[in-house]
Design a protein around this motif. Structure first.
Motif, PDB file in Angstrom:
ATOM      1  N   GLU A 133       0.192   1.480  13.143  1.00 44.88           N
ATOM      2  CA  GLU A 133      -0.130   0.277  12.253  1.00 44.88           C
ATOM      3  C   GLU A 133      -1.299   0.449  11.220  1.00 44.88           C
ATOM      4  O   GLU A 133      -1.242  -0.120  10.070  1.00 44.88           O
ATOM      5  N   TYR A 134      -2.209   1.437  11.762  1.00 50.83           N
ATOM      6  CA  TYR A 134      -3.299   1.633  10.725  1.00 50.83           C
ATOM      7  C   TYR A 134      -2.639   2.416   9.630  1.00 50.83           C
ATOM      8  O   TYR A 134      -3.173   2.043   8.415  1.00 50.83           O
ATOM      9  N   ALA A 135      -1.764   3.206   9.502  1.00 48.77           N
ATOM     10  CA  ALA A 135      -0.923   3.944   8.516  1.00 48.77           C
ATOM     11  C   ALA A 135      -0.653   2.984   7.535  1.00 48.77           C
ATOM     12  O   ALA A 135      -0.774   2.962   6.148  1.00 48.77           O
ATOM     13  N   LYS A 136       0.350   1.951   8.110  1.00 48.82           N
ATOM     14  CA  LYS A 136       0.714   0.908   7.238  1.00 48.82           C
ATOM     15  C   LYS A 136      -0.186   0.052   6.554  1.00 48.82           C
ATOM     16  O   LYS A 136      -0.232  -0.135   5.344  1.00 48.82           O
ATOM     17  N   SER A 137      -1.373  -0.358   7.325  1.00 49.24           N
ATOM     18  CA  SER A 137      -2.396  -1.182   6.570  1.00 49.24           C
ATOM     19  C   SER A 137      -3.164  -0.315   5.449  1.00 49.24           C
ATOM     20  O   SER A 137      -3.552  -0.819   4.588  1.00 49.24           O
ATOM     21  N   TYR A 138      -3.459   1.077   5.645  1.00 48.82           N
ATOM     22  CA  TYR A 138      -4.052   1.763   4.837  1.00 48.82           C
ATOM     23  C   TYR A 138      -3.194   2.149   3.546  1.00 48.82           C
ATOM     24  O   TYR A 138      -3.845   2.082   2.517  1.00 48.82           O
ATOM     25  N   VAL A 139      -1.793   2.114   3.580  1.00 48.82           N
ATOM     26  CA  VAL A 139      -1.006   2.456   2.508  1.00 48.82           C
ATOM     27  C   VAL A 139      -1.046   0.931   1.770  1.00 48.82           C
ATOM     28  O   VAL A 139      -1.238   1.135   0.396  1.00 48.82           O
ATOM     29  N   ASN A 140      -0.971  -0.138   2.497  1.00 48.52           N
ATOM     30  CA  ASN A 140      -0.820  -1.432   1.846  1.00 48.52           C
ATOM     31  C   ASN A 140      -2.109  -1.687   0.833  1.00 48.52           C
ATOM     32  O   ASN A 140      -2.112  -2.146  -0.319  1.00 48.52           O
ATOM     33  N   LEU A 141      -3.082  -1.299   1.496  1.00 46.46           N
ATOM     34  CA  LEU A 141      -4.635  -1.494   0.976  1.00 46.46           C
ATOM     35  C   LEU A 141      -4.767  -0.502  -0.186  1.00 46.46           C
ATOM     36  O   LEU A 141      -5.378  -1.007  -1.426  1.00 46.46           O
ATOM     37  N   LEU A 142      -4.309   0.534  -0.104  1.00 42.41           N
ATOM     38  CA  LEU A 142      -4.370   1.567  -1.165  1.00 42.41           C
ATOM     39  C   LEU A 142      -3.532   1.325  -2.371  1.00 42.41           C
ATOM     40  O   LEU A 142      -3.867   1.317  -3.572  1.00 42.41           O
ATOM     41  N   GLU A 143      -2.192   0.972  -2.089  1.00 42.85           N
ATOM     42  CA  GLU A 143      -1.392   0.397  -3.244  1.00 42.85           C
ATOM     43  C   GLU A 143      -1.866  -0.520  -4.098  1.00 42.85           C
ATOM     44  O   GLU A 143      -1.924  -0.840  -4.936  1.00 42.85           O
ATOM     45  N   SER A 144      -2.459  -1.634  -3.152  1.00 44.02           N
ATOM     46  CA  SER A 144      -3.085  -2.884  -3.831  1.00 44.02           C
ATOM     47  C   SER A 144      -4.138  -2.382  -4.886  1.00 44.02           C
ATOM     48  O   SER A 144      -4.310  -2.953  -5.926  1.00 44.02           O
ATOM     49  N   HIS A 145      -5.105  -1.658  -4.094  1.00 43.64           N
ATOM     50  CA  HIS A 145      -6.270  -0.975  -5.083  1.00 43.64           C
ATOM     51  C   HIS A 145      -5.859  -0.282  -6.256  1.00 43.64           C
ATOM     52  O   HIS A 145      -6.408  -0.748  -7.383  1.00 43.64           O
ATOM     53  N   PHE A 146      -4.928   0.613  -6.213  1.00 42.01           N
ATOM     54  CA  PHE A 146      -4.320   1.273  -7.402  1.00 42.01           C
ATOM     55  C   PHE A 146      -3.739   0.708  -8.185  1.00 42.01           C
ATOM     56  O   PHE A 146      -3.967   0.948  -9.513  1.00 42.01           O
ATOM     57  N   LYS A 147      -3.149  -0.567  -7.995  1.00 42.21           N
ATOM     58  CA  LYS A 147      -2.383  -1.177  -8.816  1.00 42.21           C
ATOM     59  C   LYS A 147      -3.396  -2.178  -9.698  1.00 42.21           C
ATOM     60  O   LYS A 147      -3.238  -2.232 -10.931  1.00 42.21           O
ATOM     61  N   GLU A 148      -4.246  -2.600  -9.025  1.00 40.93           N
ATOM     62  CA  GLU A 148      -5.446  -3.462  -9.805  1.00 40.93           C
ATOM     63  C   GLU A 148      -6.155  -2.500 -10.746  1.00 40.93           C
ATOM     64  O   GLU A 148      -6.788  -2.877 -11.672  1.00 40.93           O
ATOM     65  N   SER A 149      -6.608  -1.260  -9.993  1.00 45.89           N
ATOM     66  CA  SER A 149      -7.154  -0.452 -11.051  1.00 45.89           C
ATOM     67  C   SER A 149      -6.495   0.187 -11.982  1.00 45.89           C
ATOM     68  O   SER A 149      -7.074   0.149 -13.391  1.00 45.89           O
ATOM     69  N   PHE A 150      -5.202   0.935 -11.937  1.00 45.69           N
ATOM     70  CA  PHE A 150      -4.612   1.671 -12.969  1.00 45.69           C
ATOM     71  C   PHE A 150      -3.332   1.728 -13.154  1.00 45.69           C
ATOM     72  O   PHE A 150      -2.591   1.755 -14.128  1.00 45.69           O
ATOM     73  N   LEU A 151      -2.461   1.292 -11.927  1.00 44.26           N
ATOM     74  CA  LEU A 151      -1.213   1.655 -11.845  1.00 44.26           C
ATOM     75  C   LEU A 151      -0.422   0.722 -12.675  1.00 44.26           C
ATOM     76  O   LEU A 151       0.666   0.787 -13.232  1.00 44.26           O
ATOM     77  N   SER A 152      -1.059  -0.616 -12.921  1.00 42.08           N
ATOM     78  CA  SER A 152      -0.311  -1.660 -13.738  1.00 42.08           C
ATOM     79  C   SER A 152      -0.262  -1.372 -15.239  1.00 42.08           C
ATOM     80  O   SER A 152       0.438  -1.950 -15.977  1.00 42.08           O
ATOM     81  N   ALA A 153      -1.255  -0.485 -15.669  1.00 43.25           N
ATOM     82  CA  ALA A 153      -0.928  -0.029 -17.053  1.00 43.25           C
ATOM     83  C   ALA A 153      -0.005   1.186 -17.294  1.00 43.25           C
ATOM     84  O   ALA A 153      -0.012   1.647 -18.426  1.00 43.25           O
ATOM     85  N   LEU A 154       0.510   2.109 -16.112  1.00 44.02           N
ATOM     86  CA  LEU A 154       1.357   2.913 -16.561  1.00 44.02           C
ATOM     87  C   LEU A 154       2.498   2.486 -16.779  1.00 44.02           C
ATOM     88  O   LEU A 154       3.151   1.255 -16.349  1.00 44.02           O
ATOM     89  N   PRO A 155       3.818   3.360 -17.088  1.00 42.95           N
ATOM     90  CA  PRO A 155       5.050   2.626 -17.378  1.00 42.95           C
ATOM     91  C   PRO A 155       5.625   2.611 -15.904  1.00 42.95           C
ATOM     92  O   PRO A 155       5.091   2.979 -14.960  1.00 42.95           O
ATOM     93  N   GLN A 156       6.598   1.761 -15.861  1.00 44.56           N
ATOM     94  CA  GLN A 156       7.231   1.039 -14.999  1.00 44.56           C
ATOM     95  C   GLN A 156       7.649   2.082 -13.813  1.00 44.56           C
ATOM     96  O   GLN A 156       7.349   1.902 -12.564  1.00 44.56           O
ATOM     97  N   ASN A 157       8.170   3.282 -14.183  1.00 40.42           N
ATOM     98  CA  ASN A 157       8.637   3.940 -13.092  1.00 40.42           C
ATOM     99  C   ASN A 157       7.484   4.869 -12.527  1.00 40.42           C
ATOM    100  O   ASN A 157       7.802   5.790 -11.522  1.00 40.42           O
TER     101      ASN A 157
END
Length: 225
Positions: free
Chosen positions: A132-156
């Motif tokens: 459960e911790y690993a799942k929560s950690y990945v979700n938080l990490l993905e949310s943080h990275f998308k807000e920080s820089f992933l949304s500015a990268l190419p879709q793939n």
């Protein structure tokens, strides 16, 4: 570690009088030594190992029982308080060991969270809270990275598990890492390279790439050092 709940403080001659027979004492100290080695193995092994569920549960239960007994005898005589202090130090030592083992695993889970969740054999090694911790950690990490820089990268390239050819964004353990180990059970001839084998005897110490040692470590025929 002994259960202070079975220890008669009023009639005790000292910390060595534990109210347990020698076989029970040896079993308890054996669990401590086993978890100590599990902690060392976890720290030195490049991949996440199988969670020592029974060991951790047993030691946690012993800690709770002994802590309860210490608290109940907190108003005892000065002599008995000295004995209780001895047991408190033992409780603190085992609590530190358990926490260190769990903390080491969490650090590796954070490092290889995506890999662990996507690899069935690794996922099965985790306890339910770790999973459960690993799942929560990945979700938080993905949310943080998308807000920080992933949304500015190419879709793939916007997912944490994106791949480009042979390149992957998922961190994986380095199985080619060399590790020192001690042989704890006779192994006999062991292939260290195609066409090349060595006879592993109990007590021998070697250094070798971890990839070839996975099975031996899982079977507890070797200990990392």
């Amino acid at each position: 570690m002994s259960d202070l709940g079975q220890f008669d403080l009023d009639n005790a001659g000292g910390p060595s009088t534990l109210g347990l027979d020698e076989e029970e004492e040896e079993d308890e100290f054996g669990e401590i030594r086993t978890l100590q080695q599990a902690w060392v193995d976890e720290k030195l092994c490049p991949e996440i190992l199988t969670y020592e569920s029974e060991l951790v549960d047993n030691l946690r239960e012993q800690i709770e029982n002994q802590q309860r007994a210490i608290t109940e005898n907190s108003d005892a005589s000065v002599e008995n308080k000295d004995i209780a202090n001895y047991f408190q130090m033992e409780v603190d030592r085992i609590r530190f060991l358990v926490k260190s083992y769990l903390r080491t695993r969490l650090l590796k889970i954070e490092k290889y969270a995506l890999y662990a969740l996507k690899t069935a054999t690794v996922r099965e090694r985790l306890s339910q809270p770790e999973l459960e911790y690993a799942k929560s950690y990945v979700n938080l990490l993905e949310s943080h990275f998308k807000e920080s820089f992933l949304s500015a990268l190419p879709q793939n390239f916007r997912n944490l598990d994106s791949k480009e050819g042979n390149l992957s964004m998922i961190p994986t353990p380095n199985f080619n890492t060399h590790v020192f180990f001690r042989v704890t059970e006779p192994v006999g001839d062991f292939e260290i390279a195609p066409g090349d084998s060595v006879s592993f005897s109990q007590g021998d110490i070697y250094i070798m790439r971890y990839e070839r040692l996975q099975t031996l470590l899982a079977e507890k025929k070797i200990q990392l050092i």
